[in-house]
Scaffold this motif. Structure first.
Motif, PDB file in Angstrom:
ATOM      1  N   GLY A  30      37.808  38.831  32.387  1.00  0.00           N
ATOM      2  CA  GLY A  30      37.144  38.648  33.670  1.00  0.00           C
ATOM      3  C   GLY A  30      37.184  37.234  34.187  1.00  0.00           C
ATOM      4  O   GLY A  30      36.362  36.852  35.031  1.00  0.00           O
ATOM      5  N   GLY A  31      38.172  36.450  33.731  1.00  0.00           N
ATOM      6  CA  GLY A  31      38.279  35.065  34.165  1.00  0.00           C
ATOM      7  C   GLY A  31      39.195  34.877  35.365  1.00  0.00           C
ATOM      8  O   GLY A  31      39.492  35.823  36.102  1.00  0.00           O
ATOM      9  N   GLY A  36      43.173  36.991  39.609  1.00  0.00           N
ATOM     10  CA  GLY A  36      44.445  37.045  40.313  1.00  0.00           C
ATOM     11  C   GLY A  36      45.156  38.371  40.117  1.00  0.00           C
ATOM     12  O   GLY A  36      45.726  38.940  41.056  1.00  0.00           O
ATOM     13  N   ARG A  37      45.109  38.886  38.882  1.00  0.00           N
ATOM     14  CA  ARG A  37      45.733  40.182  38.594  1.00  0.00           C
ATOM     15  C   ARG A  37      45.054  41.288  39.411  1.00  0.00           C
ATOM     16  O   ARG A  37      45.713  42.187  39.943  1.00  0.00           O
ATOM     17  CB  ARG A  37      45.615  40.503  37.107  1.00  0.00           C
ATOM     18  N   MET A  87      48.636  51.546  33.283  1.00  0.00           N
ATOM     19  CA  MET A  87      49.108  50.168  33.116  1.00  0.00           C
ATOM     20  C   MET A  87      47.969  49.310  32.599  1.00  0.00           C
ATOM     21  O   MET A  87      46.802  49.561  32.930  1.00  0.00           O
ATOM     22  CB  MET A  87      49.620  49.612  34.453  1.00  0.00           C
ATOM     23  N   VAL A  88      48.309  48.299  31.793  1.00  0.00           N
ATOM     24  CA  VAL A  88      47.289  47.407  31.233  1.00  0.00           C
ATOM     25  C   VAL A  88      47.651  45.956  31.531  1.00  0.00           C
ATOM     26  O   VAL A  88      48.796  45.531  31.352  1.00  0.00           O
ATOM     27  CB  VAL A  88      47.157  47.597  29.707  1.00  0.00           C
ATOM     28  N   LEU A  89      46.652  45.214  31.995  1.00  0.00           N
ATOM     29  CA  LEU A  89      46.788  43.782  32.254  1.00  0.00           C
ATOM     30  C   LEU A  89      45.738  43.063  31.421  1.00  0.00           C
ATOM     31  O   LEU A  89      44.542  43.190  31.688  1.00  0.00           O
ATOM     32  CB  LEU A  89      46.585  43.476  33.740  1.00  0.00           C
ATOM     33  N   TYR A 124      56.570  40.810  34.296  1.00  0.00           N
ATOM     34  CA  TYR A 124      55.923  39.555  34.644  1.00  0.00           C
ATOM     35  C   TYR A 124      55.348  39.625  36.051  1.00  0.00           C
ATOM     36  O   TYR A 124      55.825  40.398  36.887  1.00  0.00           O
ATOM     37  CB  TYR A 124      56.925  38.388  34.610  1.00  0.00           C
ATOM     38  N   PHE A 125      54.365  38.799  36.303  1.00  0.00           N
ATOM     39  CA  PHE A 125      53.857  38.597  37.647  1.00  0.00           C
ATOM     40  C   PHE A 125      54.522  37.351  38.202  1.00  0.00           C
ATOM     41  O   PHE A 125      54.469  36.288  37.588  1.00  0.00           O
ATOM     42  CB  PHE A 125      52.336  38.417  37.656  1.00  0.00           C
TER      43      PHE A 125
END
Length: 247
Positions: A30-31, A36-37, A87-89, A124-125
């Motif tokens: 949660g940072g 951004g994600r 999907m997992v981030l 990648y982002f």
């Protein structure tokens, strides 16, 4: 001997526009990185669940939770959180926990991105520029995220300010064209005709195109001609189009 075909340059990524509308995406953490994600996937209309203790949420993620833009699970990650996820981030400051999440995702064949750990990323982002329907992503394949941001800013600065609006109008015209010529075999002709419109009309002209202009312009699709915007606005139904003149 010089080949007429593109030279292969290994080490790249397959850059795609991944459609995640209504897909279930789990964000662990949660940072700032998680924030951004979350913005990226919400902009793509995904359904987002954030797993993180409430105390670990930064102001932006807490705002998303309070506004009910995302679902929040107030605790640390558990393997059962992966059930039904597309999907997992992961964005947590715990290398061991991050690796565990990645391994579990691999077992379940869930695509995952582990922040700041390129070897543990299925994708990648990049650094993204957005102007309405226009999206441009710059990727350094995990080598230099800051450099990607610098390149993105230079590209954005070189683009006309009305590019996004022009693309939006072109998209509306394409939708109307599909109704006029819906058959699959019309596909190549539709593409060629739309290409002619985009090449012949300026961005300002595309931006100023009204629904009425579009309907008139579409009357020239069957003969495969593309008049100017001025000619479109002078055209009367039943008239004859010949070259640069309407008679």
């Amino acid at each position: 001997m010089t080949s007429k075909y593109p030279e292969i340059q290994g080490g790249g990524s397959l850059i795609l526009a991944w459609q995640v509308r209504n897909k279930k995406i789990l964000v662990v953490g949660g940072g700032e990185v998680a924030a951004g994600r979350i913005v990226n996937v919400l902009n793509a209309d995904a359904k987002v669940t954030v797993v993180s203790p409430r105390a670990g949420l930064n102001d932006e993620v807490a705002y998303r939770v309070d506004q009910k833009q995302v679902e929040h699970i107030d605790r640390k990650f558990e393997p059962s959180d992966l059930d039904g996820v597309d999907m997992v981030l992961a964005a947590v400051d715990d290398p061991e926990a991050s690796t565990q999440i990645y391994k579990l995702c691999k077992e379940k064949r869930i695509p995952a991105n582990i922040a700041d750990v390129p070897p543990e990323c299925d994708f990648y982002f990049g650094s993204v520029y957005r102007d309405g329907p226009l999206q441009i992503m710059v990727s350094t394949n995990g080598n230099g995220p800051k450099m990607a941001n610098i390149v993105k800013k230079r590209i954005a600065a070189s683009l006309p300010s009305n590019m996004g609006a022009a693309i939006q109008k072109v998209g509306a015209l394409r939708k109307k064209l599909r109704k006029v010529a819906p058959l699959p075999e019309e596909g190549p002709k539709r593409m060629q005709w739309m290409s002619k419109v985009c090449e012949k009309w300026s961005l300002d002209e595309l931006c100023s195109m009204t629904d009425e202009d579009m309907d008139t312009l579409l009357e020239f699709y069957k003969p495969g001609t593309v008049p100017t915007l001025a000619e479109v606005r002078l055209y009367e139904p039943g008239g004859v189009y010949e070259g640069p003149f309407l008679i």
